[in-house]
Design a protein around this motif. Structure first.
Motif, PDB file in Angstrom:
ATOM      1  N   THR A  20       0.801  -1.225   0.000  1.00 14.48           N
ATOM      2  CA  THR A  20       0.000   0.000   0.000  1.00 14.48           C
ATOM      3  C   THR A  20       0.832   1.273   0.000  1.00 14.48           C
ATOM      4  O   THR A  20       0.446   2.269  -0.620  1.00 14.48           O
ATOM      5  CB  THR A  20      -0.936   0.017   1.224  1.00 14.48           C
ATOM      6  N   SER A  21       1.985   1.264   0.698  1.00 17.95           N
ATOM      7  CA  SER A  21       2.813   2.477   0.746  1.00 17.95           C
ATOM      8  C   SER A  21       4.174   2.160   1.346  1.00 17.95           C
ATOM      9  O   SER A  21       4.374   1.114   1.973  1.00 17.95           O
ATOM     10  CB  SER A  21       2.133   3.562   1.582  1.00 17.95           C
ATOM     11  N   GLN A  22       5.107   3.087   1.135  1.00 19.55           N
ATOM     12  CA  GLN A  22       6.410   2.963   1.783  1.00 19.55           C
ATOM     13  C   GLN A  22       6.348   3.720   3.095  1.00 19.55           C
ATOM     14  O   GLN A  22       5.952   4.888   3.142  1.00 19.55           O
ATOM     15  CB  GLN A  22       7.536   3.520   0.911  1.00 19.55           C
ATOM     16  N   LEU A  23       6.760   3.049   4.167  1.00 24.29           N
ATOM     17  CA  LEU A  23       6.717   3.656   5.486  1.00 24.29           C
ATOM     18  C   LEU A  23       7.964   4.476   5.772  1.00 24.29           C
ATOM     19  O   LEU A  23       7.888   5.592   6.267  1.00 24.29           O
ATOM     20  CB  LEU A  23       6.541   2.570   6.553  1.00 24.29           C
ATOM     21  N   MET A  24       9.117   3.918   5.456  1.00 15.92           N
ATOM     22  CA  MET A  24      10.369   4.645   5.686  1.00 15.92           C
ATOM     23  C   MET A  24      11.508   3.965   4.940  1.00 15.92           C
ATOM     24  O   MET A  24      11.394   2.812   4.520  1.00 15.92           O
ATOM     25  CB  MET A  24      10.693   4.709   7.178  1.00 15.92           C
ATOM     26  N   SER A  25      12.597   4.713   4.777  1.00 20.84           N
ATOM     27  CA  SER A  25      13.821   4.175   4.202  1.00 20.84           C
ATOM     28  C   SER A  25      14.964   4.592   5.105  1.00 20.84           C
ATOM     29  O   SER A  25      15.203   5.785   5.310  1.00 20.84           O
ATOM     30  CB  SER A  25      14.041   4.721   2.788  1.00 20.84           C
TER      31      SER A  25
END
Length: 295
Positions: A20-25
């Motif tokens: 659904t989405s990228q939370l963090m990198s």
């Protein structure tokens, strides 16, 4: 969103239905929010060694054992196969630590397995269902700070009791949900009994947490939980139920220099007296012989 290449095999195998989405990198991994059936979880995709910016990784790997002797030899030689195996050990360290700490009573995300460098685990959310904030984004009363600090010290003790030290613990590696702190990010967890850096890593972890909470409860800044924990751990007296004080009994007795100098002078005088007695005895024997011959 487009499915990341590393997560695609999990989709193909039916482990993940949607990204659904990228939370963090971060410095060692990227984290995505994924849907697995009716459940929302997160997928942590570890970066390749060449892409990681985690410093001094060798200090964290020290003491990690590999049962397979072939793998161990390859890792020591640094061959291509060895580097590949080292990566697997690095990645599996977190899922192993998560299972171990959850069993020990430490609040960590529940793991669901690590698949080719992708760790599936529980998504920690707040009371409204949103992703839980990191500790560094949370403000609190002095009373709450003392309470949560006590909880965190208890977690660190439980970790140490099962032989683990987080190694990179700070307000950036703790989430806060409606029930309190949750410790995250454990791929660098170290073996407390086998790593020569264990004591200073524990001290850094404890002091990082102490320093953050002391912003809200200044009295915490004077505590010495790390020294107390390590002293008890080394003596084999640390238990999960132990009640810590945050104080360490220091040797505050100042050296009495005058008394020490008196003892040194007394020892010198005693030795001088002994030497004089020996000389007198030797001279006395010689003199008696001389006097005897004269008679």
């Amino acid at each position: 969103m487009k499915i990341p290449k590393r997560i695609q095999p999990l989709v193909d195998d039916g482990l993940v239905d949607e990204v659904t989405s990228q939370l963090m990198s971060g410095k060692e991994a990227s984290v995505y929010i994924v849907r697995c059936g009716e459940t929302i979880r997160c997928a942590k995709v570890y970066k390749e060694a060449s892409q990681r910016s985690f410093k001094k990784a060798s200090a964290y790997r020290e003491g990690r054992k590999v049962r397979n002797s072939r793998r161990a030899r390859a890792m020591e030689k640094g061959s291509g196969f060895g580097r590949e195996q080292q990566e697997k050990v690095w990645q599996n360290a977190e899922v192993d630590a998560l299972y171990k700490l959850a069993e020990a009573g430490v609040r960590v995300p529940s793991p669901y397995g690590c698949f080719d460098g992708v760790l599936l685990m529980e998504l920690i959310t707040d009371d409204e269902g949103y992703v839980a904030p990191r500790l560094n984004d949370v403000t609190m009363s002095a009373e709450q700070a003392v309470e949560d600090h006590d909880v965190m010290m208890g977690y660190i003790v439980k970790m140490l009791c099962v032989g683990l030290i987080h190694g990179d613990l700070s307000e950036f590696n703790v989430l806060v949900d409606e029930y309190g702190p949750v410790i995250i990010d454990l791929p660098q967890a170290v073996d407390a009994s086998a790593n020569n850096n264990a004591e200073w890593m524990l001290t850094r972890d404890v002091n990082n947490i102490r320093d953050y909470y002391s912003q809200f409860a200044p009295e915490l800044s004077k505590t010495e939980y790390a020294k107390e924990m390590w002293a008890l751990y080394e003596k084999g007296e640390l238990t999960p139920e132990i009640e810590l004080t945050g104080k360490v009994q220091e040797n505050t007795v100042e050296a009495d220099l005058a008394a020490i100098m008196q003892e040194i002078d007394a020892a010198r005088n005693e030795e001088r007296f002994r030497q004089e007695r020996l000389k007198e005895a030797k001279d006395g024997v010689d003199e008696s012989k001389f006097n005897w011959s004269e008679n």
